[in-house]
Structure formats: structure tokens, C-alpha cells
Write a protein that holds these residues in place. Structure first.
Motif, PDB file in Angstrom:
ATOM      1  N   ASP A 116      14.114 -24.702 -93.410  1.00 15.35           N
ATOM      2  CA  ASP A 116      15.303 -23.900 -93.219  1.00 15.35           C
ATOM      3  C   ASP A 116      16.190 -24.058 -94.331  1.00 15.35           C
ATOM      4  N   PHE A 117      15.985 -23.164 -95.338  1.00 13.46           N
ATOM      5  CA  PHE A 117      16.786 -23.545 -96.659  1.00 13.46           C
ATOM      6  C   PHE A 117      18.071 -23.913 -96.742  1.00 13.46           C
ATOM      7  N   GLN A 118      18.792 -23.173 -95.783  1.00 14.85           N
ATOM      8  CA  GLN A 118      20.308 -23.970 -95.931  1.00 14.85           C
ATOM      9  C   GLN A 118      20.971 -23.127 -94.643  1.00 14.85           C
ATOM     10  N   GLY A 119      22.058 -23.409 -94.192  1.00 16.06           N
ATOM     11  CA  GLY A 119      22.972 -23.012 -93.186  1.00 16.06           C
ATOM     12  C   GLY A 119      23.641 -21.533 -93.399  1.00 16.06           C
ATOM     13  N   ASP A 120      24.511 -21.283 -92.441  1.00 19.73           N
ATOM     14  CA  ASP A 120      25.251 -20.161 -92.733  1.00 19.73           C
ATOM     15  C   ASP A 120      26.431 -20.213 -93.332  1.00 19.73           C
ATOM     16  N   ALA A 121      26.593 -20.026 -94.718  1.00 24.24           N
ATOM     17  CA  ALA A 121      27.742 -20.256 -95.355  1.00 24.24           C
ATOM     18  C   ALA A 121      28.923 -19.546 -94.562  1.00 24.24           C
ATOM     19  N   PHE A 122      28.727 -18.508 -94.137  1.00 27.27           N
ATOM     20  CA  PHE A 122      29.925 -17.820 -93.774  1.00 27.27           C
ATOM     21  C   PHE A 122      30.784 -18.349 -92.492  1.00 27.27           C
ATOM     22  N   MET A 123      29.783 -18.919 -91.697  1.00 26.40           N
ATOM     23  CA  MET A 123      30.139 -19.842 -90.333  1.00 26.40           C
ATOM     24  C   MET A 123      30.728 -20.991 -90.713  1.00 26.40           C
ATOM     25  N   GLU A 124      30.162 -21.741 -91.824  1.00 26.62           N
ATOM     26  CA  GLU A 124      30.432 -22.967 -92.086  1.00 26.62           C
ATOM     27  C   GLU A 124      31.987 -22.844 -92.576  1.00 26.62           C
ATOM     28  N   LEU A 125      32.141 -21.717 -93.522  1.00 29.81           N
ATOM     29  CA  LEU A 125      33.645 -21.558 -93.940  1.00 29.81           C
ATOM     30  C   LEU A 125      34.844 -21.436 -93.002  1.00 29.81           C
ATOM     31  N   ALA A 126      34.261 -20.489 -92.061  1.00 30.22           N
ATOM     32  CA  ALA A 126      35.058 -20.223 -91.197  1.00 30.22           C
ATOM     33  C   ALA A 126      35.513 -21.314 -90.297  1.00 30.22           C
ATOM     34  N   LEU A 127      34.568 -22.171 -89.893  1.00 30.31           N
ATOM     35  CA  LEU A 127      34.847 -23.284 -88.974  1.00 30.31           C
ATOM     36  C   LEU A 127      35.660 -24.548 -89.954  1.00 30.31           C
ATOM     37  N   ALA A 128      35.336 -24.355 -91.178  1.00 32.76           N
ATOM     38  CA  ALA A 128      35.969 -25.323 -91.890  1.00 32.76           C
ATOM     39  C   ALA A 128      37.696 -25.014 -91.880  1.00 32.76           C
ATOM     40  N   GLY A 129      37.830 -23.699 -91.878  1.00 33.73           N
ATOM     41  CA  GLY A 129      39.220 -23.089 -91.781  1.00 33.73           C
ATOM     42  C   GLY A 129      39.932 -23.747 -90.716  1.00 33.73           C
ATOM     43  N   LEU A 130      39.254 -23.256 -89.398  1.00 37.09           N
ATOM     44  CA  LEU A 130      39.601 -23.757 -88.009  1.00 37.09           C
ATOM     45  C   LEU A 130      39.979 -25.003 -87.891  1.00 37.09           C
ATOM     46  N   LEU A 131      39.193 -25.924 -88.662  1.00 43.48           N
ATOM     47  CA  LEU A 131      39.475 -27.397 -88.693  1.00 43.48           C
ATOM     48  C   LEU A 131      40.675 -28.077 -89.298  1.00 43.48           C
ATOM     49  N   ARG A 132      40.639 -27.131 -90.528  1.00 39.86           N
ATOM     50  CA  ARG A 132      42.045 -27.509 -91.251  1.00 39.86           C
ATOM     51  C   ARG A 132      43.215 -27.010 -90.887  1.00 39.86           C
ATOM     52  N   ASN A 133      43.362 -25.874 -90.288  1.00 38.35           N
ATOM     53  CA  ASN A 133      44.519 -25.362 -89.414  1.00 38.35           C
ATOM     54  C   ASN A 133      44.987 -25.728 -88.234  1.00 38.35           C
ATOM     55  N   GLY A 134      44.075 -26.734 -87.613  1.00 36.79           N
ATOM     56  CA  GLY A 134      44.176 -27.600 -86.334  1.00 36.79           C
ATOM     57  C   GLY A 134      43.862 -26.616 -85.267  1.00 36.79           C
ATOM     58  N   ALA A 135      43.102 -25.535 -85.572  1.00 38.02           N
ATOM     59  CA  ALA A 135      42.788 -24.672 -84.243  1.00 38.02           C
ATOM     60  C   ALA A 135      41.624 -25.322 -83.431  1.00 38.02           C
ATOM     61  N   VAL A 136      40.928 -26.096 -84.118  1.00 38.26           N
ATOM     62  CA  VAL A 136      39.751 -26.943 -83.476  1.00 38.26           C
ATOM     63  C   VAL A 136      40.443 -27.992 -82.591  1.00 38.26           C
ATOM     64  N   SER A 137      41.287 -28.800 -82.978  1.00 39.44           N
ATOM     65  CA  SER A 137      41.880 -29.755 -82.391  1.00 39.44           C
ATOM     66  C   SER A 137      42.593 -29.318 -81.076  1.00 39.44           C
ATOM     67  N   ARG A 138      43.520 -27.977 -81.220  1.00 38.20           N
ATOM     68  CA  ARG A 138      44.132 -27.509 -80.214  1.00 38.20           C
ATOM     69  C   ARG A 138      43.016 -27.244 -79.222  1.00 38.20           C
ATOM     70  N   HIS A 139      42.028 -26.398 -79.685  1.00 38.13           N
ATOM     71  CA  HIS A 139      41.044 -25.975 -78.916  1.00 38.13           C
ATOM     72  C   HIS A 139      40.417 -27.167 -77.805  1.00 38.13           C
ATOM     73  N   ILE A 140      39.996 -28.113 -78.540  1.00 44.31           N
ATOM     74  CA  ILE A 140      39.629 -29.340 -77.803  1.00 44.31           C
ATOM     75  C   ILE A 140      40.503 -29.958 -76.681  1.00 44.31           C
ATOM     76  N   ASN A 141      42.052 -30.148 -76.952  1.00 49.57           N
ATOM     77  CA  ASN A 141      42.854 -30.465 -76.203  1.00 49.57           C
ATOM     78  C   ASN A 141      43.149 -29.509 -75.092  1.00 49.57           C
ATOM     79  N   LYS A 142      42.903 -28.187 -75.133  1.00 50.33           N
ATOM     80  CA  LYS A 142      42.994 -27.416 -74.143  1.00 50.33           C
ATOM     81  C   LYS A 142      41.869 -27.375 -73.376  1.00 50.33           C
ATOM     82  N   SER A 143      40.560 -27.499 -73.872  1.00 48.52           N
ATOM     83  CA  SER A 143      39.330 -27.472 -72.908  1.00 48.52           C
ATOM     84  C   SER A 143      39.321 -28.791 -72.311  1.00 48.52           C
TER      85      SER A 143
END
Lengths: 506, 506
Positions: free
Chosen positions: B379-406
Motif C-alpha cells: 500500500d503505497f501510502q496512507g490518506d493524506a487528507f484524513m491524516e491532515l484532518a486528524l492532526a488538526g483535531l489532535l492539535r486543537n484539542g478536539a481528540v482529547s476532549r472527545h476521549i474525555n467525553k467517551s
């Protein structure tokens, strides 16, 4: 990133022990600093918070921190808080992944002892790999002659993203957020079934098709079902390094037969079939990589006959089906009477943009079922969002319109590029104008390609140094030059750089 | 779908031949109808268009079509055009992928002779696979007890899609449409490096990390670098079928050691290390699948010592790190002094939604380099679009907030579900309340799980029939029941169905 290290776990208190609790805390923290878990400059929780986390009196925490500060492990910054000291008394970390720090910066306490691991694994790996993934180094701002990639500037990515956006608004979209089938989303499978039947003369049902992440995954999955260590494969030579590597990594013996201007040499294939049991024949009918020749209709039929007689599976890698300038494409072997011997792999990543990782594999039903299962051990499933958006663009005609537009533009670019090669570099390069695809196979007899590549990089052009196309022991003086992703003025500039470099190299 | 079959290629005219040109055209078309390339009901181009395509006089085309119509191969529909006849005189297709047609409908001329291929491959496959991918059949409208999946209804997918949308508007986004690195996009690599160091006590640099498409790809890549046919692996038993299958498919010998309430049995691991060369130890510290136990801190250290002494690589599959309800997670072995023996794999697909296929693998630098190369052949490579979007959510804290809520919600759901099991199914099921994760390991001594699953499906509940957890020869009467994706009223309903089914089964 609001998450914090689990201090309540890091700090282990043994209330029955002889050591005072505050010292146990201090020692735990020292241990973790030395191990690199608590890194230089890390802010520690406040005394109130730590006391609550550990279920201890705040004064105990204060005593521990005073001890740490006295020993020089931590430092208090007024009005900011308490931090792991930057200037650590002694550290011995650097034995996990190598403590030399990294580009991301900020962590990585430098190891004070020569880290035995220093980024090296402490176990045996049987896998080695010295082949270059690519020999084209990119320099920002340089023009880049690639291996034959599409021009991402032409792709209807606004439509693609709009499709994701509008799909994601539908209530039915929710189902696609959960785990799905390793064979792909049903919507794309049915869309693509009809599309392939209509455009390539296949006559398949959905059960003969699976979605992959590109030709490479299809080739890998098919090969891993067909080959075991010691199996024999036939490929064309010169050939496609990634495919050959795939077969070699699966333990197969790769038999190379010549490729001429009609494609792979059928009598050489037959001679091998007579001599030994061949499990797999790998062909790229449009267009053999790297030489760009098209497999002739006659040879396709001959290969099908051979495959049937000797029970050889054929992987037909038709990555370039969409791009033809002088005539229509030849219908795939998979569209002919192939007696269940052909696995057809293709991609839509070259049709849209490489970052949209969607390809497909068609084959006998039992084969596809096994391939989907085999996929689930390397990659559970594809990207449902991307697959749905692509299905939308296939259905509303946007993909076909984009192909028509690209073919028109790439046609002009092929003609312009081949004209430049003839006119500007006439005496140095040999090539045959390809009837389709995105690249020209060029031969530079007597030119030092490494020197050329290096000189060009300094003048604004990134180009292969030939390692990828001319592996040790097989020097074709060959370079495959992608013309599709460069507009005419970029082509002018690129070929100009090559001319200037070659002049100096005489 | 505006694209058309390449009629100018399908129809081959030999002007020097004895046969009249109009008959050559007719015979070509008959040939392709018989081969299934031109399928029933397909519209043919008009006479004017065909004449232009073939460079022939329109009267020649008309003569050919009259011939075909006379023979019954085509039919003219007034004011619509000319079509391949539905009622064909004779066909012999069905020898390619099996001509039985498919769910997508519309093509697929039924074969008149027993198709020798009929969807079966005409070559040898060495790969076989009789293990079920899943034993939970889904029925629309039924509640589904999964293996421990997140609740997609909680995930901030609107933020994720908004992130893709806003990123795609940036000029810098264009670079991500081209081919990229098989190790992942740089932006996510740096973001995740810091995130993992901050939350899990790793001390890695970007060079120790690669992005995968989930834990499964990480496990596969690591194992394919570490194992060759005949290598020995140690896994816990009961264990995770996908991982075991991965090692088996790579030709390794899988050694099973017991798992108790502290995790994998260290002395059994040591005994094996003494007896033979072990290449790989596979552990799931949070939480062993299927039993959900957590590997104790003591055993982690003991395993690291063993790995160092016997030079065994450890794959630490920490898929469940984010989800703990009674205490903090134990820091990974990869955060300790592991002497370069630990490969750490994890995923963000369980943190957001399974359809966002993003995981990671951390390890020694030389190992990660090889793993990225190994990835490029599947598999040549991952999905750049998805990876960038996820990095954004990690950086702005949305992932952490979602983990806490979950974690808050899953905590309640775990308590509620375990309460139901105790109260409603007390006498039939044994389980230990898991300290974290998304599933409970349950034992149904003496219950016919196949019958239970079948009965439940009829009453609105899809649940495993146990095949996945109790392979032939190893009957634990076990089921792993996911509680996280069901809200409390769904849990009430699900357990109610089980109670009713069990009553009838007495």
C-alpha cells in the motif's frame, strides 16, 4: 493537547515500607526522569492536584518537591509552576528508541552513555531492503520530472470534496463510519462493476470485484494468494521494480523474459512454461513499465492460450487503460475468453490524483473472496468516505469528463515533450513516442545519469539518476520521463536545463 | 458514464481480404457478442458515428447492420437506436469470470454451456482460509453487540469533515494530492510524536514513528520484518484471531501461553525462551483480547528483561490505551527502558470512528525505515487528507476532549451493562468487570451459543455465535461483548432478548 501523564500510576507508594512517603514520591519522580518518561522542561501538576491524584496530604507532596528541587531534578518558575529541570544532574536514558531527540524537538534527553540501542533494534530482522524507493530527490521550487504521474492541477478535486461534504450530510452516511467489508463499499462495487463492463468490455458481477487502495495492493494480494516460497513468476525485462520486489518478498523466483515493441516475448514465455511449473505471469498491457509499449492484440490471445494450456494465472496490470492518444485502448485480456485465468488489476488513483487511493481487482469469485480475506490481515478495509465520493463522480459522469479532458491535454503535452526531445536533445537521447500513458522511455547511451541528475538539481530540475531503472548489472542507460504533469512551459524549461547540463558534461 | 467501448478497435477490417467489408464488420460484432464483450441490450453507436469511427462509407455500415439484424443479433428500436438483441440466437460466453451475471445486474449474458470457469479460478492457489472473518451476521434494524467498537454517534465527525473542508481550501493542500511518503504525512508525524510523548510517556522522535492504517497493518508490517517461515512467535491464549492468523500466514510457528488475570504468563514465556529461539512476543497490555485483562506493571518489567536476555522482539499492541474507568492506564513498555526491543502499535480508529483508518507504529529508527519500505509493496501510502484532518483535531484539542467525553459515557455504559449481566443473566453467565476498554469477556458454560445467536437474531439482536472466540478444539464457551456502542436502553433491550432466548433454551 490537554491530556496528562498518569501521575497516579507513575508514583508508586508502599505505605508498609521503611522509606518515608515523601521520599518514595521523590524517588519515583527521579526514576521516571532518568528513564526519560518525564522529560526536560515538562510541567508537573501543582501540589494541590498531585495531592488529590495520589490521595495524600499536600504537605507530603511539598516535602517531596523540595527534596527534588534540592537535588536539582526540578525547578520552580514563579507564577508558572514546577518543571523538570533543563539542566539535569545525571541522566542515563537513551536505551529505548534512542534518546537523541528528533525533529519534533522538545523531548529526547541526550543519553550520557553510548546508547546501545541508539535507534537500532536489539533483535534480528530477516527482512532487508536495499532497493531505492525512489531515486528522485525533491528540492522545493524545482521542476520535477516524475515517473509518469497525472497533473493534480487538472483533477476535479473541488467536486470530489463537495461530494464528500454532501454525502456526509445524509443520514445514511453514518453506517459508513463503522467497520465495513474488506472488499469495499457496496455502492462503489456496483458502480464500478457497471463502469468496467461498459468501458472495458468486462462481463463481471459485483462478486468478481473488490476495491483496493491501488494497483500495488491488488498485485500484492493476488501474488500472495498465488505464490509460495519457491514458486515461479514470469515478468518482462526491463520491468517494474515494485512488482518484482513484491514477488521476491513473497519468496518467489522471478524469471525475466524480454519485452520488445509488441510487448512481452510470447515464445520466451512458452519456453519457460515448457521447462518448469509457472505459477504466475505478470503483464502490463497498457503500457509496459518502464518501456511504455502496448501488448499487441495477437499476443494477448497467445498468452491466454498459453495460460490455459499450462494453467498459469495472469495478473493483468492495466494501470494506464484510460490514456491513449493515437487510437483507442485494446480491450483487456480479462474481457476475452480467458477461462478463469486472468486477475485484472487497475487504479483510479492515476485518473484523479494519487492521494485518492482507490484501485480495483477483478477475478474469479472464489479468488476474490479469498483476496478480500487476505486483505483483512494487512488492512481491514478501504476508506468508505473516499469510495463513496468516487462512486458519486463515476455516476454523475465527472470521472469520464475528466478523463476526456486529461486525454486531450496529455496528448498535446506528449507531442510537445517528444518534439522537444527530438529537437533540443536529438543527438543525446533515443526514444519512441508512446501511443499512450504519461511517460516516455528514453535511452541516454554513454551519458552519466547520476552526474546529469546532480547537475540538473542545481539548475532547478529534479530528475531520476537512473538507479531505479538500471539496477546493478542491467544498465539500459534508461530513464522514464513523465510528461503529463508538466505544462508546456515547464517542459520547455526542463528540457532546457537538460540541454545546458549535457553541454557542460561533454 | 459517457464512455463508450472502443468500437474502432473491436472491429478489425482487412481490406486485402476476400470477405466483403460489411461482412467483416458484421462478423466482428457477432464475435464480440458471442464473447460477451457486447452484452444484451447494449446500445450500438449510430451508423453515422460508426462510419466516422471506422473511416468507412455509411452505406457499408448500414449493410453490416442489416446483416446482423437479419441474423437476429441486433434489433432496431424506433426513435431510440440499435441494440444488441435480448433474445440471442446462440451464445457461448461465460468462460471468463463466470457469466452468471451479478447483483449489479444488466450485463451477464447467461452462459449456455456449463461454464468451466463459472466463477472458479483455473489455476492453483496455495492460500486457503477457512477462518471466519466475523461470526456476527448483521440484520437491518437489529441491535448489534459488537466485539468492542466505539459508538460512532459520539465522534466529532462534523469537526473532522470541517477540518478536511478548511484544509482543502489552503494552497498548501495541493502538495498532498501527489504521491507522498509511505511513513505518513509529516504534519501528522510531528503532531503524533509530541502527543504520544505527552500522553504515554514515550520519548521518541519523528524518525521512530510511522503512520499506518490501523493496528492490523502495524502488526502485519512488524511481523513481516521479524518473521520468516519457521520462526517462533509467542502469543497469549485465548488470543486475538487476526494477529494469530497474521503470524501463521507469514509461515511462523505460533506458541500459545496462558493468560491469567495479570496478563500473559511470564514463566511460561521464559520456559519457551529457554527451549527455543523466539523471534517475537506479541502482547496486548490494554486489554488482552478477548479476555480484557490488563498486563500488570511487574510483568511488563519482567517481559522487558526476558526480551533483553533472549533478544526477543516485542510487539506491544496498545489498541485500548485511551479507555480506562477505574484508574489511569499503565504506561506502555515502550516508555520504559526496553533496550530497543519494543515495537509499539496503536490506533486512532477506535478513538474516532473505525472508518477513519489511522494508526501508528513506533520503534527503533532502522526498523521504522524498513517498515515504511515494506509498506510500499502492500500500500503505497496512507490518506493524506484524513491524516491532515486528524492532526488538526489532535492539535486543537478536539481528540482529547472527545476521549474525555467517551470515557465518561463508556464508564456509565460499562457499569450499566455489567449490572444487567449480574442482575438479569446472573445464573447463566460468568464475567469479570473489565477495568477499561469497550467489551466484557463472558463465559456461558453449558449454553449452546450457536442456538442462542440464532434465536436472538429472530428477536432483534445480532450477537456472535462464538465461532470467532472458540475455534475448533478450544471451547471456552466464551463471547466478547462490546458495551461501548450501545446506549443504556439498547443494552436493556439486548440483555432482555438474551434472557428470553435462554429461558426457551432450558
Amino acid at each position: 493537547m490537554a491530556q496528562m501523564l498518569p501521575f497516579d500510576r507513575l508514583i508508586i507508594i508502599d505505605r508498609s515500607g521503611d522509606t518515608a512517603v515523601y521520599l518514595q514520591i521523590a524517588n519515583s519522580i527521579i526514576h521516571h526522569i532518568r528513564m526519560g518518561v518525564l522529560r526536560r522542561g515538562l510541567q508537573l501538576p501543582g501540589t494541590r492536584e498531585l495531592a488529590a491524584l495520589l490521595g495524600l496530604n499536600r504537605n507530603t507532596i511539598k516535602a517531596a518537591l523540595e527534596e527534588l528541587q534540592a537535588q536539582g531534578w526540578i525547578e520552580a518558575v514563579p507564577r508558572k509552576g514546577i518543571f523538570v529541570a533543563h539542566d539535569l544532574p545525571e541522566v542515563r536514558v537513551g536505551r529505548s528508541f534512542g534518546g537523541r531527540g528528533g525533529a519534533a524537538g522538545g523531548f529526547g534527553v541526550e543519553g550520557s552513555e553510548p546508547a546501545m540501542a541508539a535507534g537500532r533494534a536489539n533483535f534480528e530482522m530477516w527482512y532487508t531492503d536495499d532497493d531505492p524507493i525512489t531515486d528522485r530527490k525533491r528540492h522545493a521550487g524545482n521542476i520535477f520530472i516524475d515517473d509518469g504521474f497525472p497533473d493534480i492541477r487538472l483533477a476535479p478535486m473541488d467536486l470530489f470534496l463537495r461530494e464528500i461534504r454532501s454525502l456526509s450530510g445524509l443520514p445514511s452516511f453514518r453506517q459508513y463510519m463503522q467497520y465495513g467489508s474488506p472488499a469495499g463499499t457496496d455502492f462503489l462495487l456496483s458502480t464500478l462493476t457497471t463502469y468496467l463492463n461498459d468501458t472495458r468490455g468486462l462481463h463481471i458481477g459485483k462478486q468478481h470485484l473488490m476495491i483496493t487502495r491501488g494497483v500495488q495492493m491488488g498485485t500484492y494480494l493476488a501474488a500472495s494468494l498465488l505464490l509460495k516460497p519457491g514458486s515461479h513468476v514470469i515478468v518482462g525485462e526491463p520491468g517494474y521494480a515494485y512488482a518484482n520486489k513484491t514477488f521476491e518478498k513473497l519468496g518467489a523466483v522471478v524469471n525475466r523474459v524480454p519485452v520488445d515493441e509488441q510487448g512481452i516475448d510470447v515464445s520466451a514465455v512458452e519456453a519457460l512454461c515448457k521447462r518448469k511449473k509457472i505459477a504466475l505471469l505478470y503483464v502490463m498491457p497498457h503500457h509496459h513499465s518502464p518501456t511504455t509499449v502496448r501488448l499487441s492484440p495477437q499476443r494477448r490471445i497467445q498468452l491466454l492460450e498459453l495460460a490455459n494450456r499450462y494453467r498459469v494465472a495472469i495478473i493483468e496490470d492495466d494501470y494506464d487503460y484510460d490514456f491513449h492518444y493515437d487510437s483507442s485502448p485494446v480491450l483487456p485480456m480479462a474481457s476475452l475468453d480467458h477461462y478463469g485465468n486472468v486477475i485484472y488489476v487497475g487504479t483510479l488513483s492515476k485518473t484523479l490524483v494519487p492521494a485518492v487511493r482507490i484501485g480495483f481487482m477483478a477475478g474469479p469469485e472464489n479468488f476474490i473472496q479469498l483476496a478480500a480475506r487476505r486483505r483483512s490481515i494487512i488492512d481491514f478495509q478501504g476508506d468508505a468516505f473516499m469510495e463513496l465520493a468516487l462512486a458519486g463522480l463515476l455516476r454523475n459522469g465527472a470521472v469520464s469528463r475528466h478523463i476526456n479532458k486529461s486525454v486531450r491535454i496529455y496528448h498535446q503535452r506528449r507531442d510537445h515533450f517528444c518534439g522537444l526531445l527530438s529537437d533540443v536533445l536529438r543527438d543525446r537521447v533515443e526514444f519512441v513516442r508512446p501511443e499512450g500513458g504519461m511517460a516516455v522511455w528514453t535511452r541516454w547511451e554513454g551519458v552519466d545519469l547520476r552526474a546529469l541528475s546532480e547537475a540538473a538539481a542545481g539548475k532547478g530540475l529534479d530528475i531520476s539518476d537512473g538507479t531505479f531503472y538500471n539496477p546493478p548489472g542491467r544498465n539500459y542507460f534508461g530513464l522514464r520521463l513523465g510528461f503529463a504533469s508538466l505544462d508546456m512551459s515547464e517542459q520547455d524549461k526542463a528540457v532546457g536545463v537538460l540541454r545546458d547540463c549535457l553541454k557542460k558534461m561533454r
